[in-house]
Design an enzyme around this catalytic site. Structure first.
Site, mmCIF file in Angstrom:
data_model
loop_
_atom_site.group_PDB
_atom_site.id
_atom_site.type_symbol
_atom_site.label_atom_id
_atom_site.label_comp_id
_atom_site.label_asym_id
_atom_site.label_seq_id
_atom_site.Cartn_x
_atom_site.Cartn_y
_atom_site.Cartn_z
ATOM 1 C CG HIS A 1 -9.104 -3.477 2.093
ATOM 2 N ND1 HIS A 1 -8.278 -3.077 1.082
ATOM 3 C CD2 HIS A 1 -8.264 -3.933 3.057
ATOM 4 C CE1 HIS A 1 -7.017 -3.290 1.389
ATOM 5 N NE2 HIS A 1 -6.982 -3.807 2.607
ATOM 6 C CG HIS B 1 -7.298 -6.227 7.031
ATOM 7 N ND1 HIS B 1 -6.854 -7.281 6.247
ATOM 8 C CD2 HIS B 1 -6.924 -5.097 6.368
ATOM 9 C CE1 HIS B 1 -6.227 -6.811 5.173
ATOM 10 N NE2 HIS B 1 -6.242 -5.484 5.235
ATOM 11 C CG HIS C 1 -4.533 -0.657 5.933
ATOM 12 N ND1 HIS C 1 -5.925 -0.689 5.930
ATOM 13 C CD2 HIS C 1 -4.138 -1.758 5.251
ATOM 14 C CE1 HIS C 1 -6.317 -1.765 5.263
ATOM 15 N NE2 HIS C 1 -5.263 -2.441 4.853
ATOM 16 C CD GLU D 1 -2.987 -1.223 0.302
ATOM 17 O OE1 GLU D 1 -3.004 -0.366 -0.594
ATOM 18 O OE2 GLU D 1 -3.798 -2.158 0.373
HETATM 19 P P1 13P Z 1 1.198 -5.587 2.919
HETATM 20 O O1 13P Z 1 1.674 -6.855 3.596
HETATM 21 O O2 13P Z 1 1.785 -5.428 1.564
HETATM 22 O O3 13P Z 1 1.440 -4.384 3.807
HETATM 23 O O4 13P Z 1 -0.358 -5.726 2.663
HETATM 24 C C1 13P Z 1 -1.264 -5.911 3.705
HETATM 25 C C2 13P Z 1 -2.555 -5.231 3.463
HETATM 26 O O5 13P Z 1 -3.329 -5.122 4.389
HETATM 27 C C3 13P Z 1 -2.890 -4.729 2.111
HETATM 28 O O6 13P Z 1 -4.000 -3.904 2.155
HETATM 29 ZN ZN ZN Z 2 -5.315 -4.236 3.857
#
Ligand code: 13P
Ligand code: ZN
Length: 280
Positions: free
Chosen positions: A219, A149, A147, A124
């Site tokens: 996401h 999840h 960021h 990202e």
């Molecule tokens: P990366 O491992 O490349 O940081 O990706 C994880 C992710 O959450 C992508 O949105």
């Molecule tokens: Zn992600």
């Protein structure tokens, strides 16, 4: 190489420590399956130019150029790396990059070619750089992007009726008094956009104009702030609201939620004070 940067730049250690601490929180929260999530911090000024040998590091192309970020330095999590590993082994899961002149390439200054291995910036990166540029120009003290999840937040964005910023914020505020106190402007809602794409960063900027937290539809979630812990806290509060909502639904009832009067009372009690005029 990484260790010597820490030794000669004392302000860097607390930044790395905060990233690793929050990486551990994300894992324990259940928000960081496999390599989910990424963290970056703009650390230009923290690293003294004389303490790193830029030219010794490999120059790697940026898929999207950021000429205005030339000379900026960022510490970030590596792509494919696990949040749960960042705490125990930060040197092999995070890296420091320097954006080269013209903004078309970067160099990894925390590792030599021999030690870099498969360590590359988060996928990202383009979104992070876009956001950092926006923050530098608009909120210069905000140097952090997180960021992650959180399942409960992703679940909310799967509900067709909630794909509306006004509606989703109403729900988030009404579930928990903290939410309106900590996030009086609510969260931004970013329509589904391909993960890792440049476009994802572009649409996120729009949502960040008025918010510090945005939901990436189907996401995850992203927060900006002055500190990594602070950005984490914002996500934690929003996530708690979503969690309460789903707990109620799982228990078989539709939550009553805080009433508009109760929310207004919270706004009045904890909102920013109206500027006082001298002539009264
Ligand atoms: P990366 O491992 O490349 O940081 O990706 C994880 C992710 O959450 C992508 O949105
Ligand atoms: Zn992600």
């Amino acid at each position: 190489m990484y260790q010597s940067l820490l030794d000669s730049n004392p302000s860097l250690s607390p930044v790395l420590a905060e990233i690793t601490r929050v990486g551990r929180y994300l894992w324990h929260k259940g928000w960081a399956e496999r390599n989910a999530g990424n963290i970056s911090v703009r650390i230009t000024g923290i690293l003294k130019e004389a303490t790193f040998d830029r030219i010794a590091a490999p120059e790697l192309p940026l898929s999207n150029p950021f000429p205005e970020l030339a000379g900026e330095i960022f510490i970030m999590t590596g792509t494919g790396k696990r949040m749960r590993d960042i705490y125990t082994d930060p040197f092999n899961n995070t890296l420091i990059i320097h954006i080269e002149k013209g903004g078309t390439a970067y160099r990894v200054i925390s590792h030599s070619i021999d030690t870099l291995g498969d360590l590359r910036p988060t996928s990202e990166l383009s979104s992070h750089l876009n956001i950092h540029l926006f923050l530098r120009n608009n909120r210069p003290n905000s140097k952090v992007v997180v960021h992650t999840h959180p399942g409960e937040l992703i679940a909310l964005t799967h509900h067709p009726d909630l794909k509306n910023e006004k509606v989703i914020n109403q729900l988030i505020w009404s579930m928990h008094p903290e939410a309106i106190v900590v996030l009086p402007k609510g969260v931004g809602l970013v329509p589904y956009t391909l993960t890792g794409s440049h476009s994802l960063g572009v649409v996120t900027l729009k949502a960040l104009e008025n918010h510090d937290v945005v939901l990436w539809e189907k996401h995850g979630c992203l927060a900006v702030g002055q500190g990594v812990e602070e950005a984490f806290d914002l996500i934690d509060v929003v996530s708690k609201s979503a969690d309460i909502y789903f707990k109620c639904r799982q228990a078989g009832f539709v939550p009553e939620g805080l009433t508009p009067e109760q929310l207004e009372q919270l706004r009045r009690a904890f909102g920013e004070e109206e500027p006082k005029t001298d002539d009264c």
